[in-house]
Design an enzyme around this catalytic site. Structure first.
Site, PDB file in Angstrom:
ATOM      1  N   ASP A  52       0.774  -1.252   0.000  1.00  0.00           N
ATOM      2  CA  ASP A  52       0.000   0.000   0.000  1.00  0.00           C
ATOM      3  C   ASP A  52       0.805   1.304   0.000  1.00  0.00           C
ATOM      4  O   ASP A  52       1.797   1.421   0.727  1.00  0.00           O
ATOM      5  CB  ASP A  52      -0.870   0.093   1.265  1.00  0.00           C
ATOM      6  CG  ASP A  52      -1.588  -1.173   1.606  1.00  0.00           C
ATOM      7  OD1 ASP A  52      -1.500  -2.149   0.855  1.00  0.00           O
ATOM      8  OD2 ASP A  52      -2.226  -1.188   2.661  1.00  0.00           O
ATOM      9  N   GLU A 235     -10.532  -2.326   4.268  1.00  0.00           N
ATOM     10  CA  GLU A 235      -9.171  -1.832   4.514  1.00  0.00           C
ATOM     11  C   GLU A 235      -9.014  -0.424   3.923  1.00  0.00           C
ATOM     12  O   GLU A 235      -9.787  -0.010   3.058  1.00  0.00           O
ATOM     13  CB  GLU A 235      -8.145  -2.778   3.875  1.00  0.00           C
ATOM     14  CG  GLU A 235      -8.191  -4.179   4.478  1.00  0.00           C
ATOM     15  CD  GLU A 235      -7.099  -5.124   3.975  1.00  0.00           C
ATOM     16  OE1 GLU A 235      -6.520  -5.827   4.801  1.00  0.00           O
ATOM     17  OE2 GLU A 235      -6.823  -5.150   2.765  1.00  0.00           O
TER      18      GLU A 235
HETATM   19  C1  FRU Z   1      -3.906  -3.611   2.662  1.00  0.00           C
HETATM   20  C2  FRU Z   1      -3.307  -4.043   3.976  1.00  0.00           C
HETATM   21  C3  FRU Z   1      -3.673  -3.074   5.079  1.00  0.00           C
HETATM   22  C4  FRU Z   1      -2.571  -3.262   6.059  1.00  0.00           C
HETATM   23  C5  FRU Z   1      -1.373  -3.501   5.170  1.00  0.00           C
HETATM   24  C6  FRU Z   1      -0.350  -4.436   5.730  1.00  0.00           C
HETATM   25  O1  FRU Z   1      -3.240  -4.111   1.555  1.00  0.00           O
HETATM   26  O2  FRU Z   1      -3.744  -5.358   4.301  1.00  0.00           O
HETATM   27  O3  FRU Z   1      -4.962  -3.258   5.608  1.00  0.00           O
HETATM   28  O4  FRU Z   1      -2.386  -2.154   6.897  1.00  0.00           O
HETATM   29  O5  FRU Z   1      -1.886  -4.034   3.964  1.00  0.00           O
HETATM   30  O6  FRU Z   1       0.799  -4.460   4.955  1.00  0.00           O
END
Ligand code: FRU
Length: 513
Positions: A52, A235
């Site tokens: 992300d 998310e």
């Molecule tokens: C989304 C996610 C988020 C989390 C991160 C962990 O892709 O699952 O919810 O904070 O990646 O790397």
């Protein structure tokens, strides 16, 4: 004399050697990031794993991009925040890692704000802090089967994001409710209520918190348990106001990434348009809306620190279905092009968001070739479509068509419009696909979300391992990874009734120096 000449010759040799060193360095630098499938105008980490985008903030003329990063492997691992900066959202400079895991946990996704009034007291009035708000993920807690292992923490930088210190009072939001998925805080300063507002996700819904100082947070409301897509966990939320193009009306948009449960499989981003009164978000829609119908635009959020109505978005160009398996070796994953989000309204679609590359991408076009029309059966060729963009219109009533990119190895990538009134993208034979069972499972389908005008405009951006298709300025979008075994060099159009007009094909400058 002879000795003197030898010494002189030696000096000249040494001198020459010194002169050639910088030339060699330049050569090395120019070769940087030319590995197979390395995007040439999309952001990638120099090496190792990325997911992300985090902490998107514009400050003092610089765009900061932090990102989920595991610096020791090309698969997901203990999360850090990597860091890069840009002046135009297209070319990026890699920076040292900003945040490292600590005893409270790994550093999961989150956001960043400029605390210009120093409400947190973590800087001074003269040198206010940049504050990162993120999720701590405590592996030990997860392994022990507890549910309270995700909490929220903050860190601050007093030197424009170069170096960071964690706040000594972390976590700033603890996990009292035993909420297994409790993460991804996105914070903004609400001018109406003069307080910080945080959106956080908790499994199947979003929670809104407020704070006077980024340290003490109060839960205000919740949203989403009974609305929207729920095929997977929620998310990376983002809440922001946007004025409807061509009107004075302002609405609030709430982006929610969801994994799995996206329309074409795996990870995707839905959104809600509604009102936010400073405490509660109320949607104006019942149906689920999606930002992108490709399978590779996930966890995207927008920049803090830009002018009102300037909503700039970056997404992670991958999908949890196969993110760990894509065929790259030195690094893994890229970001989408930076895109502007705009809000629109018409009878057919109600309120809808468009996303389209930021205007600065226009500065990267070169070698533009214009073709008046393409009719049924017509082909064009190029030395490498995987570094080019195509812009064209389909005039008049939309009719079924297929646009095929192909190469000498018979890989093909197809995009078109079908008799059911849907756009589609077929990467099932586009090259390397068998690294995962889901990557080439099916053709990606999108409902045709269109503007009211008759002619349909289409822009296609293709890089070494991605294609981004924007229909009608981003009303319908496909973002998809592709791994052709050799670049695409032929383009064929087939259609009984439709034609392509005003086709412009341009190369795009590589961003790595
Ligand atoms: C989304 C996610 C988020 C989390 C991160 C962990 O892709 O699952 O919810 O904070 O990646 O790397």
């Amino acid at each position: 004399m002879k000795q003197l000449l030898i010494i002189l010759a030696l000096f000249t040799l040494i001198g020459c050697k010194e002169k050639t060193t910088p030339v060699n360095e330049v050569a090395v630098v120019e070769d940087r990031f030319r590995e197979n499938y390395r995007p040439q105008y999309h952001f990638t980490p120099p090496t190792m794993w990325m997911n992300d985008p985090n902490g998107l903030i514009y400050h003092n003329g610089t765009y900061h991009l932090f990102y989920q990063h595991y610096p020791e492997d090309i698969v997901w691992g203990p999360m850090h925040w990597g860091h890069a900066t840009s002046k135009d959202l297209i070319s990026w400079e890699h920076k040292p890692i900003a945040l490292y895991p600590d005893e409270l946990g790994l550093i999961f996704s989150g956001s960043a704000v400029m605390d210009i009034h120093n409400t947190s007291g973590l800087g001074t009035k003269d040198n206010p802090p940049m504050v990162a708000i993120f999720t701590y993920h405590l592996m030990e807690g997860e392994k022990a089967g507890r549910k309270d292992f995700q909490t929220q923490g903050i860190a601050y930088s007093l030197d424009e994001g170069e170096t960071w210190k964690k706040y000594s009072g972390n976590p700033v939001i603890s996990n009292d409710g035993n909420i297994k998925d409790f993460r991804d805080p996105k914070v903004f300063w609400d001018e109406n209520t003069e307080q910080w507002v945080m959106t956080l996700v908790a499994g199947d819904h979003a929670k809104f918190y407020s704070s006077p100082n980024l340290k003490y947070w109060t839960l205000m409301s919740e949203f989403g348990k009974n609305i929207g897509a729920h095929g997977g966990v929620w998310e990376c939320p983002d809440l922001f106001p946007l004025q409807i193009a061509g009107s004075d009306e302002t609405k609030w948009a709430l982006l929610i990434s969801i994994n799995p449960g996206a329309p074409n499989g795996g990870s995707g981003t839905q959104y809600f348009i509604g009102d936010f009164d400073g405490t509660t978000f109320t949607p104006n829609q019942t149906e689920t809306k999606w930002l992108d119908y490709g399978t590779d635009n996930y966890a995207g959020v927008t920049y803090n620190g830009l002018a009102d109505n300037d909503r700039t978005f970056i997404g992670w160009m991958s999908n949890w279905n196969y993110a760990r398996d894509t065929p790259t070796e030195v690094w893994r994953s890229a970001m989408t092009l930076s895109r502007k989000l705009t809000l629109h309204k018409n009878e057919e679609n109600g309120y809808y968001l468009k996303n389209y590359p930021v205007p600065s991408i226009e500065n990267y076009n070169y070698d533009k070739v214009t073709h008046e029309t393409m009719n049924d059966g017509m082909s064009l060729s190029s030395d490498n479509y995987n570094e080019q963009r195509l812009d064209f219109i389909i005039p008049g009533e939309l009719d079924t068509f297929t646009l095929t990119f192909s190469n000498a190895n018979n890989d093909s990538l197809k995009f078109g419009y079908n008799a059911e009134g849907q756009f589609w993208l077929d990467r099932t034979s586009s090259g390397l696909t068998d690294f995962s069972t889901t990557f080439a499972e099916k053709t990606h389908i999108a409902p045709a979300i269109l503007d009211d005008n008759m002619d349909v405009s289409i822009s296609i951006f293709m890089d070494a391992s991605s294609i981004e298709i924007f229909i009608d300025g981003g009303s319908t979008v496909f973002t998809d990874q592709i791994f052709p075994t050799t670049p695409f060099t032929a383009l064929t159009f087939t259609s009984e009734d439709a034609t392509i007009a005003n086709l412009k094909v341009s190369k795009i400058k590589r961003i790595w120096k």
